[in-house]
Design an enzyme around this catalytic site. Structure first.
Site, PDB file in Angstrom:
ATOM      1  N   PRO A  72       0.802  -1.216   0.000  1.00 46.88           N
ATOM      2  CA  PRO A  72       0.000   0.000   0.000  1.00 46.88           C
ATOM      3  C   PRO A  72       0.839   1.272   0.000  1.00 46.88           C
ATOM      4  O   PRO A  72       1.646   1.490   0.887  1.00 46.88           O
ATOM      5  CB  PRO A  72      -0.823  -0.106   1.289  1.00 46.88           C
ATOM      6  CG  PRO A  72      -0.073  -1.055   2.146  1.00 46.88           C
ATOM      7  CD  PRO A  72       0.676  -1.978   1.243  1.00 46.88           C
ATOM      8  N   GLU A  73       0.697   2.055  -1.022  1.00 45.30           N
ATOM      9  CA  GLU A  73       1.211   3.423  -1.038  1.00 45.30           C
ATOM     10  C   GLU A  73      -0.016   4.335  -1.068  1.00 45.30           C
ATOM     11  O   GLU A  73      -1.122   3.880  -0.817  1.00 45.30           O
ATOM     12  CB  GLU A  73       2.144   3.651  -2.236  1.00 45.30           C
ATOM     13  CG  GLU A  73       3.407   2.785  -2.147  1.00 45.30           C
ATOM     14  CD  GLU A  73       4.428   3.058  -3.236  1.00 45.30           C
ATOM     15  OE1 GLU A  73       4.525   4.208  -3.676  1.00 45.30           O
ATOM     16  OE2 GLU A  73       5.125   2.122  -3.640  1.00 45.30           O
ATOM     17  N   LYS A  76       0.508   8.046   3.727  1.00 49.80           N
ATOM     18  CA  LYS A  76       0.150   6.641   3.930  1.00 49.80           C
ATOM     19  C   LYS A  76      -0.496   6.403   5.292  1.00 49.80           C
ATOM     20  O   LYS A  76      -0.785   5.260   5.635  1.00 49.80           O
ATOM     21  CB  LYS A  76       1.396   5.767   3.792  1.00 49.80           C
ATOM     22  CG  LYS A  76       2.084   5.900   2.434  1.00 49.80           C
ATOM     23  CD  LYS A  76       3.419   5.191   2.432  1.00 49.80           C
ATOM     24  CE  LYS A  76       4.349   5.804   1.411  1.00 49.80           C
ATOM     25  NZ  LYS A  76       5.733   5.334   1.571  1.00 49.80           N
ATOM     26  N   ARG A  98      16.852  -1.975  -0.628  1.00 52.31           N
ATOM     27  CA  ARG A  98      15.768  -2.435  -1.487  1.00 52.31           C
ATOM     28  C   ARG A  98      16.243  -2.298  -2.924  1.00 52.31           C
ATOM     29  O   ARG A  98      17.417  -2.490  -3.211  1.00 52.31           O
ATOM     30  CB  ARG A  98      14.462  -1.674  -1.212  1.00 52.31           C
ATOM     31  CG  ARG A  98      14.547  -0.184  -1.407  1.00 52.31           C
ATOM     32  CD  ARG A  98      13.489   0.534  -0.629  1.00 52.31           C
ATOM     33  NE  ARG A  98      13.778   0.472   0.816  1.00 52.31           N
ATOM     34  CZ  ARG A  98      13.196   1.210   1.706  1.00 52.31           C
ATOM     35  NH1 ARG A  98      12.246   2.039   1.350  1.00 52.31           N
ATOM     36  NH2 ARG A  98      13.512   1.137   2.974  1.00 52.31           N
TER      37      ARG A  98
END
Length: 295
Positions: free
Chosen positions: A2-3, A61, A277
């Site tokens: 979820p962004e 968010k 990442r």
DNA sequence: CAGTCGCCCTGCTGGC
DNA sequence: TGCCAGCAGGGCGACT
């Protein structure tokens, strides 16, 4: 994951399905999701029991539910968090962490919907969390340091451009800095940079104002497009936050496409390590800046 | 203060 | 078949 667009879908679902409900019972099944609440699991439950949910709000968010006493239930979905609206007695999800039993006063159930039985916080990896924000109905103090997000009508474009141009960090790092602009995560950062033909290592202070403005426009465009597609992802009983539903995969040009041909120039998309990442970019359209700089 | 890095968590995947 | 490293990653605390 979820962004901003996914969180907005959840917010809209909560607005439709739980606003007006009273929290009859709180059941904390795992301590970790309430780790940020100073009152612990018992204080968290006590502060919420009996309160009525007045609205559903979001910044970046973060989500919060203003309550009838001026407090708020603050939530972050982290990587894998979901807010599900379920009928009472539905079988527990595998990673169910917190349950809220809801009751609606007669005649105030959501229009066109079955009265909600339970609001459930489900989170596999538990990067997400819930807490009670005292007096946080308008804007929880815990997230007051977070910048407005790019879909907020009061987002100050000129101030953003000026701040970016005072920073020496790479522009991708700046997009992920929630103090500058909130709601942008790894996926939409890479997508916006691809659209803007900018490499993420380009230092903020080496960008011209028009480049920052265009980048901001691309952030808005990609988020708005994703949001439009995300609007279909939940039905009457579910607030669906399933990141694997695939609705945005189709519109991705860079993220997750290592080795695939760039949709613009045909060069293979590259993946590089970035902040524990990955970053994805097109080496043709988004040339690495000449001055090497770690991002 | 700006900048940077490591850690928190679980489950899936791939290599040997 | 089993084991383990790697990966996914937002936010925050700790450090320079």
């Amino acid at each position: 994951m979820p962004e901003l667009p996914e969180v907005e879908v959840v917010r809209a679902g909560l607005e439709r399905h739980v606003v007006g409900a009273t929290i009859a019972l709180v059941d904390v099944l795992h301590e970790r999701p309430v780790r940020r609440d100073p009152g612990g699991a018992s204080g968290f439950a006590a502060a919420l029991t009996g309160r009525r949910i007045e609205a559903a709000r979001r910044r970046g968010k973060y989500l919060w539910l203003p309550l009838d006493n001026g407090d708020a239930l603050l939530a972050h979905l982290g990587m894998s968090g979901q807010m599900l609206v379920q009928p009472a007695g539905a079988p527990p999800e595998r990673h169910l962490r917190v349950r809220f039993a809801l009751s609606f006063p007669p005649g105030s159930a959501p229009a066109g919907g079955v009265p909600a039985g339970e609001l459930r916080f489900v989170d596999q990896r538990m990067f997400g969390g819930l807490s009670v924000s005292p007096g946080g109905a308008d804007l929880p103090a815990e997230i007051a340091h977070i910048a407005r997000d790019p879909l907020d009508p009061e987002f100050d474009d000129a101030a953003f451009v000026a701040r970016v141009r005072r920073r020496t960090s790479g522009v991708k790092r700046l997009l992920l800095d929630q103090g500058l602009i909130s709601g942008v995560g790894n996926i939409y950062a890479d997508e916006a940079l691809w659209r803007a033909r900018l490499h993420g290592e380009r230092p903020g202070d080496r960008l011209r104002p028009v480049q920052v403005r265009e980048l901001l426009g691309h952030v808005r465009d990609v988020m708005t497009a994703a949001l439009a597609q995300g609007g279909t992802s939940f039905d009457a009983l579910y607030v669906n936050v399933n990141g694997q539903s695939g609705y945005f995969d189709r519109s991705l040009h860079a993220y997750g496409r290592e080795g695939e041909a760039c949709d613009r120039c045909g060069r293979p998309i590259r993946r590089v390590a970035f902040m524990n990442r990955s970053s994805y970019f097109c080496p043709g359209c988004q040339p690495v800046p000449r001055t090497r700089r770690r991002v």
